[in-house]
Scaffold this motif. Structure first.
Motif, short mmCIF file in Angstrom:
data_model
loop_
_atom_site.label_atom_id
_atom_site.label_comp_id
_atom_site.label_asym_id
_atom_site.label_seq_id
_atom_site.Cartn_x
_atom_site.Cartn_y
_atom_site.Cartn_z
N GLU A 128 0.94 -1.22 0.08
CA GLU A 128 -0.02 -0.12 -0.04
C GLU A 128 0.86 1.17 -0.06
O GLU A 128 0.62 2.55 -0.53
N GLU A 129 2.22 1.18 0.71
CA GLU A 129 2.90 2.36 0.83
C GLU A 129 3.29 2.74 -0.48
O GLU A 129 3.72 4.00 -1.03
N GLN A 155 4.03 5.61 -5.82
CA GLN A 155 3.84 5.30 -7.44
C GLN A 155 2.87 6.34 -7.82
O GLN A 155 3.13 6.92 -8.92
N HIS A 156 1.65 6.57 -6.98
CA HIS A 156 0.63 7.39 -7.73
C HIS A 156 1.34 8.95 -7.62
O HIS A 156 0.88 9.77 -8.43
N LYS A 157 2.06 9.19 -6.66
CA LYS A 157 2.53 10.58 -6.74
C LYS A 157 3.34 10.87 -7.96
O LYS A 157 3.58 11.74 -8.58
N LYS A 189 -3.09 5.18 -13.73
CA LYS A 189 -2.88 4.39 -12.49
C LYS A 189 -3.61 2.94 -12.46
O LYS A 189 -4.97 3.01 -12.25
N SER A 190 -2.93 1.83 -12.65
CA SER A 190 -3.58 0.60 -12.88
C SER A 190 -2.94 -0.28 -11.84
O SER A 190 -1.92 0.12 -11.09
N ILE A 191 -3.40 -1.45 -11.72
CA ILE A 191 -2.62 -2.73 -10.98
C ILE A 191 -3.30 -3.95 -11.56
O ILE A 191 -4.46 -4.22 -11.93
N GLU A 192 -2.20 -4.92 -11.50
CA GLU A 192 -2.78 -6.38 -11.93
C GLU A 192 -3.12 -7.12 -10.49
O GLU A 192 -1.87 -7.48 -9.83
N CYS A 193 -4.07 -6.99 -9.97
CA CYS A 193 -4.43 -7.29 -8.75
C CYS A 193 -4.50 -8.92 -8.51
O CYS A 193 -5.34 -9.24 -9.25
N SER A 206 -10.03 1.66 -4.90
CA SER A 206 -10.79 2.85 -5.65
C SER A 206 -9.58 3.91 -5.83
O SER A 206 -10.05 4.95 -6.47
N SER A 207 -8.44 3.70 -5.47
CA SER A 207 -7.38 4.73 -5.74
C SER A 207 -6.73 4.67 -7.18
O SER A 207 -5.93 5.43 -7.62
N PHE A 208 -7.12 3.51 -7.80
CA PHE A 208 -6.60 3.39 -9.00
C PHE A 208 -7.77 4.07 -10.18
O PHE A 208 -8.74 3.95 -10.03
N ASP A 209 -7.06 4.31 -11.48
CA ASP A 209 -7.99 4.52 -12.53
C ASP A 209 -8.68 3.41 -13.05
O ASP A 209 -9.81 3.49 -13.46
N LEU A 210 -7.89 2.20 -12.94
CA LEU A 210 -8.42 0.88 -13.10
C LEU A 210 -7.86 -0.10 -12.61
O LEU A 210 -6.73 0.05 -12.43
N VAL A 211 -8.44 -1.09 -12.61
CA VAL A 211 -7.88 -2.57 -11.79
C VAL A 211 -8.00 -3.65 -12.81
O VAL A 211 -9.26 -3.94 -13.27
N ILE A 212 -7.03 -4.27 -12.92
CA ILE A 212 -6.96 -5.64 -13.81
C ILE A 212 -7.05 -6.87 -12.67
O ILE A 212 -6.10 -6.69 -11.78
N THR A 213 -7.72 -7.59 -12.83
CA THR A 213 -7.67 -9.00 -11.81
C THR A 213 -7.13 -9.86 -12.30
O THR A 213 -7.79 -10.48 -13.54
#
Ligand SMILES: [Zn+2]
Length: 223
Positions: free
Chosen positions: A30-31, A36-38, A54-58, A74-81
Motif C-alpha cells: 500500500e505504501e 507510485q501514484h505521486k 494508474k492501474s494494478i494487476e491485482c 478505489s485509488s486506481f484509475d482501473l483495476v485488472i484482476t
C-alpha cells in the motif's frame, strides 16, 4: 516506458504492477502504491498530453477476494484482476475464484483468463461460457493477453464474447520496453477472432478510453 510509447506514437499507458501477494514479482505494498501514484502525477504533468493511467494487476486470492481493500482499489484509475498463485485447481475452485473477481465492482479487466503458458502449462479448467456471460452481466472487459507464451483468452472464444456484447482489450503484459512488441501478436489473435475495432478497448483514443472508464465505473456503482 512512457517515453518509449510517446516515441511509438501512443497516446497513453496503463501501468499495472503486480499486487502485494505477488511479493516474488515485486508486488506493491500500500505504501509503495501511494508513492507510485505521486510519481505518476508528476510524470503526467511532464508528459502532457500523453497520459499514464494508474492501474494494478491485482491478484485474485484463493477465496476469490482481491488483494487490497476497497479504499486502495478505489485509488486506481482501473483495476485488472488475475490469478497468479495456486494454479493447480479443479474447475469448481477456479470458477469460484474467477466469479469472485468478476462480481467485485472494482474489476474493470479480467486478466489472462485461464493462466495457460503455451507449450508449458495448461490453463486451469474453466467454463468459458459462464465466465463470458458473467463478464457481460458485470461490465467486465476480457483481456487478450498478447504475450506470445499466453495468448489468453483463446481466440476461439472471441466470437462468443462479441455475441454477448463484451469489450476485449489487447494488453501486451510488457515487463520491458521490447515487450511492447507483443501488441502485434494480440492484434493477430483479435483479427483471427474477427474482433471489430469498436469492441477493442485498447484501440480507443485517450478521450474515448477516459469516457469508457467513467461510464463503466458509473454502471458498476464505484464512481
Ligand atoms: Zn499476470
Amino acid at each position: 516506458m512512457a517515453e518509449e510509447l510517446i516515441k511509438l506514437g501512443f497516446e497513453y499507458l496503463v501501468i499495472s504492477d503486480h499486487s502485494k501477494a505477488a511479493a516474488y514479482a515485486g508486488g506493491l505494498t500500500e505504501e509503495r502504491i501511494t508513492e507510485q501514484h505521486k510519481y505518476i502525477d508528476s510524470l503526467n504533468k511532464k508528459f502532457h498530453p500523453f497520459k499514464i493511467f494508474k492501474s494494478i494487476e491485482c491478484d485474485i486470492l484463493g477465496d476469490g477476494t482481491l488483494d487490497y481493500d476497497n479504499a486502495v482499489l478505489s485509488s486506481f484509475d482501473l483495476v485488472i484482476t488475475s490469478i497468479h498463485s495456486n494454479l493447480d485447481m479443479d474447475e469448481d475452485k477456479a470458477m469460484m475464484r474467477l466469479m469472485g473477481a468478476i462480481n467485485n465492482p472494482y474489476t474493470i479487466i479480467l486478466g489472462h483468463m485461464t493462466g495457460r503458458l503455451l507449450l508449458t502449462r495448461k490453463g486451469y479448467p474453466i467454463d468459458h461460457k459462464a465466465i463470458i456471460d458473467a463478464c457481460a452481466k458485470n461490465n467486465v472487459v476480457i483481456e487478450i493477453n498478447a504475450a506470445p507464451k499466453r495468448l489468453d483468452i483463446d481466440w476461439r472464444w472471441i466470437d462468443y464474447a462479441i455475441e454477448k456484447g463484451l469489450m476485449l482489450s489487447i494488453n501486451p503484459d510488457a515487463h520491458s520496453l521490447e515487450e511492447f512488441e507483443y501488441i502485434k501478436y494480440g492484434t493477430l489473435v483479435a483479427q483471427k477472432g474477427a474482433l471489430p475495432t469498436s469492441r477493442n478497448l485498447s484501440s480507443y483514443s485517450l478521450r474515448e478510453f477516459e469516457n469508457f472508464l467513467a461510464e463503466t465505473k458509473k454502471k458498476k456503482g464505484i464512481l
